[in-house]
Write a protein that holds these residues in place. Sequence first.
Motif, mmCIF file in Angstrom:
data_model
loop_
_atom_site.group_PDB
_atom_site.id
_atom_site.type_symbol
_atom_site.label_atom_id
_atom_site.label_comp_id
_atom_site.label_asym_id
_atom_site.label_seq_id
_atom_site.Cartn_x
_atom_site.Cartn_y
_atom_site.Cartn_z
ATOM 1 N N SER A 193 37.569 30.074 21.468
ATOM 2 C CA SER A 193 38.014 29.994 20.084
ATOM 3 C C SER A 193 39.494 29.661 20.081
ATOM 4 C CB SER A 193 37.762 31.312 19.338
ATOM 5 O OG SER A 193 38.563 32.349 19.889
ATOM 6 N N SER A 195 42.914 28.901 17.054
ATOM 7 C CA SER A 195 43.304 28.913 15.644
ATOM 8 C C SER A 195 43.684 27.510 15.191
ATOM 9 C CB SER A 195 44.483 29.861 15.426
ATOM 10 O OG SER A 195 45.665 29.308 15.968
ATOM 11 N N TYR A 196 43.672 27.313 13.884
ATOM 12 C CA TYR A 196 44.084 26.018 13.326
ATOM 13 C C TYR A 196 45.511 25.679 13.765
ATOM 14 C CZ TYR A 196 40.292 27.130 10.002
ATOM 15 O OH TYR A 196 39.101 27.460 9.427
ATOM 16 N N VAL A 199 45.751 24.429 17.289
ATOM 17 C CA VAL A 199 45.272 23.046 17.390
ATOM 18 C C VAL A 199 46.378 22.077 17.006
ATOM 19 C CG1 VAL A 199 43.690 21.353 16.389
ATOM 20 C CG2 VAL A 199 42.836 23.597 17.068
ATOM 21 N N ILE A 212 42.631 19.179 9.747
ATOM 22 C CA ILE A 212 42.834 20.543 10.236
ATOM 23 C C ILE A 212 43.576 21.378 9.203
ATOM 24 C CG2 ILE A 212 44.002 21.945 11.978
ATOM 25 C CD1 ILE A 212 41.552 20.605 13.074
ATOM 26 N N ARG A 216 42.229 24.653 7.361
ATOM 27 C CA ARG A 216 42.993 25.907 7.476
ATOM 28 C C ARG A 216 43.274 26.506 6.100
ATOM 29 N NH1 ARG A 216 48.963 24.982 9.290
ATOM 30 N NH2 ARG A 216 48.908 24.085 7.187
ATOM 31 N N VAL A 246 37.086 26.797 15.771
ATOM 32 C CA VAL A 246 38.449 26.789 15.238
ATOM 33 C C VAL A 246 38.424 27.587 13.938
ATOM 34 C CG1 VAL A 246 40.388 25.374 14.483
ATOM 35 C CG2 VAL A 246 38.785 24.483 16.199
#
Length: 248
Positions: A193, A195-196, A199, A212, A216, A246
């Motif tokens: 996993s 997080s936004y 990324v 993205i 988010r 994500v």
Amino acid sequence: MPPADPPAETPAAPMYPRVLLKISGEALMGDQGFGLHPPTVRRIAEEVKQVHDLGVQICLVIGGGNIFRGLSGAAHGMERATADYMGMLATVMNALGMQGALEGLGIFTRVISAIPMDQVCEPYIRRRAIRHLEKGRVCVFAAGTGNPYFTTDTAATLRAMEMGCGAIFKGTQVDGIYDSDPKTNPDATRYASVSYDEVLQRNLRVMDASAIALARDNKLPIIVYSLRESGAFAKVLRGEGKFTIVHP
């Protein structure tokens, strides 16, 4: 008496009742370098059918890079807006190809275009599209957002939110998001996993930055898995197999 067989395990229920599947146009090429490869299109349609048979409502957004890519056209001197419109038309062709494959498997499908072209598909009307999903039809959204300068990644995120999808599933050539390219680096590490913000900060290239950020801001999970593995879409939807999620 011989001992009774143990009861068979019941498969896990799908994590989401309605999802959007985003795949690239290149995924439809198979091993050829251009266009649609009918056996590959049918194989992906069969993956969608497995999930549809679980009672999940499905939307699709397909890129157009196997036919024409707007950014590539612009890089060769074409006006960007014109190149992007050509790319949008390429997504309509891919959507019609997928519709043919799905309906060949007995799944009622609607191609819904952001650019009106009534002879071949429906115009995008949000409430009508939701009604199609409620009736068990697969909706394939084509022509992006209908505007240049927006990618199909952004269109997929937008449509997923408008349709009330629980998550975006991104089918790729690898089984998740890695810290480097696993095709060139055998030591690349896959994230379970991420997080936004990670990324975006690490430039992991899952989807473009606009998509993205939009996901988010609306807390829409993005699940990345491999299109190459048979049955992976259904497995991942049940929380099984290899994938990266994500989320916030």
